[in-house]
Design an enzyme around this catalytic site. Structure first.
Site, short mmCIF file in Angstrom:
data_model
loop_
_atom_site.label_atom_id
_atom_site.label_comp_id
_atom_site.label_asym_id
_atom_site.label_seq_id
_atom_site.Cartn_x
_atom_site.Cartn_y
_atom_site.Cartn_z
N LYS A 49 0.84 -1.20 0.00
CA LYS A 49 0.00 0.00 0.00
C LYS A 49 0.87 1.25 0.00
O LYS A 49 0.62 2.21 -0.72
CB LYS A 49 -0.93 0.00 1.23
CG LYS A 49 -2.03 -1.05 1.12
CD LYS A 49 -2.72 -1.34 2.45
CE LYS A 49 -3.66 -2.53 2.30
NZ LYS A 49 -4.23 -3.00 3.56
N GLN A 93 -4.70 -1.82 9.79
CA GLN A 93 -4.50 -3.14 9.18
C GLN A 93 -5.04 -4.23 10.11
O GLN A 93 -4.69 -4.28 11.28
CB GLN A 93 -2.99 -3.34 8.91
CG GLN A 93 -2.65 -4.59 8.15
CD GLN A 93 -3.17 -4.58 6.72
OE1 GLN A 93 -3.13 -3.58 6.02
NE2 GLN A 93 -3.70 -5.72 6.29
N ASP A 116 -11.43 2.42 4.41
CA ASP A 116 -11.85 1.04 4.13
C ASP A 116 -13.37 0.88 4.11
O ASP A 116 -13.87 -0.18 3.78
CB ASP A 116 -11.29 0.10 5.22
CG ASP A 116 -9.98 -0.55 4.82
OD1 ASP A 116 -9.77 -0.70 3.60
OD2 ASP A 116 -9.20 -0.91 5.71
#
Ligand code: NAP
Length: 284
Positions: A49, A93, A116
């Protein structure tokens, strides 16, 4: 033989547009990624990422916290990033170490920075047929693929196998919001093959190699394979028996090179979209 739906090509086009747009921005979009502990797979994902963000001119910041981080310390870190005017997008994460409640952490993220789309405000917006600030990465990547290949969603019977909060559930709702007739299947579903054989658009998001076989697919169906599994030789493969199913499908995603590249692409696009949204709100 089916047409290939190539996420690698579609994501490349999206990246080209994104980097062009970012190039002309005076202030750059910024993404903060928090990683707690030292799970090797999580570290690989975070590095990917970071690398992609750098390539596009997105500022990225990785916050590394030790395995024994307390829930309170993580919540405080999120609070700090929520308040930081130079951070547009926050990603925690997953998975998190067991002493930390994932739900509490997700709920702490400012929905306007929830890159997200895990926060209940954003998921609730989708569930009630409204717009979230941004859409969840993998489902949005799949919708973009369908749109790119001009695959009509409205009025089609979409069957989604899998009901996780990351893929199956939001994807089913997003397809419903685009006027598909949606059926969701899961591990307790009876007569899976009977249901999948009725699908115009069949999406498998399970994580079981060869779950979807030729006899489960209608002639001419569009088949999207989200699964990420390994063969005995260690090669990446999906949930669909690709070589058999592609003889029956009209369109199919390969694994690798199908849905996979679209997920990280959506993450970058979401960071850019959140940046624009926050800039607009600031200048109001
Ligand atoms: P997950 O949380 O484990 O969910 C799997 C879902 O599959 C569950 O809803 C489960 O049902 C259902 N299921 C399990 N066995 C089944 C069976 N025999 N028949 C029908 N349904 C069954 O997984 P996930 O996070 O959604 O991920 C799914 C797969 O997609 C994994 O392989 C993952 O690696 C991959 N993935 C890929 C990307 C990408 O970018 N390509 C992104 C995310 C995930 P229950 O709810 O009843 O348990």
């Amino acid at each position: 033989m089916a047409n290939l739906i190539e996420g690698k090509i579609v994501s490349k086009k999206i990246y080209e547009n994104l980097s062009d747009e970012i190039l002309f921005l005076e202030k750059k979009p910024s993404l903060a990624v928090i990683i707690v502990g030292d799970d090797p797979a999580s570290k690989i994902y975070v590095n990917l990422k970071k690398k992609k963000a750098q390539e596009l001119g997105i500022k990225s910041m990785v916050v590394e916290m030790p395995q024994d981080t307390s829930e309170q310390a993580l919540l405080e870190k999120i609070d700090e990033l929520n308040k930081a005017p130079d951070i547009n997008a926050i990603l925690v994460q997953l998975p998190l170490p067991k002493q930390i409640h994932t739900r509490k952490v997700i709920e702490k993220i400012n929905p306007l920075k929830d890159v997200d789309c895990f926060h209940p405000y954003n998921t609730g917006q989708i569930a009630s047929g409204n717009k979230p600030y941004v859409y969840p990465c993998t489902p949005m990547g799949i919708v973009r693929l369908l749109e790119y290949y001009d695959i009509k969603i409205e009025g089609k019977h979409a069957v989604v196998i899998g009901r996780s909060n990351i893929v199956g559930r939001p994807l089913a709702q997003m397809l419903l919001n685009r006027d598909a007739t949606v059926t969701i299947c899961h591990s307790r579903t009876h007569n899976l093959a009977e249901i999948t054989s009725q699908a115009d658009i069949l999406i498998s998001a399970v994580g079981k190699r060869n779950l979807v076989t030729k006899d489960m697919v209608k002639q001419g169906a569009v088949v999207i394979d989200v699964g990420m599994n390994r063969t005995e030789e260690g090669k990446l493969c999906g949930d669909v028996d690709f070589w058999q199913v592609e003889q029956k499908a009209s369109f199919i995603t390969p694994v690798p090179g199908g849905v996979g590249p679209m997920t990280i692409c959506s993450l970058m696009k979401n960071t850019f979209d959140l940046y624009n949204l926050q800039e607009k709100l600031q200048n109001k």
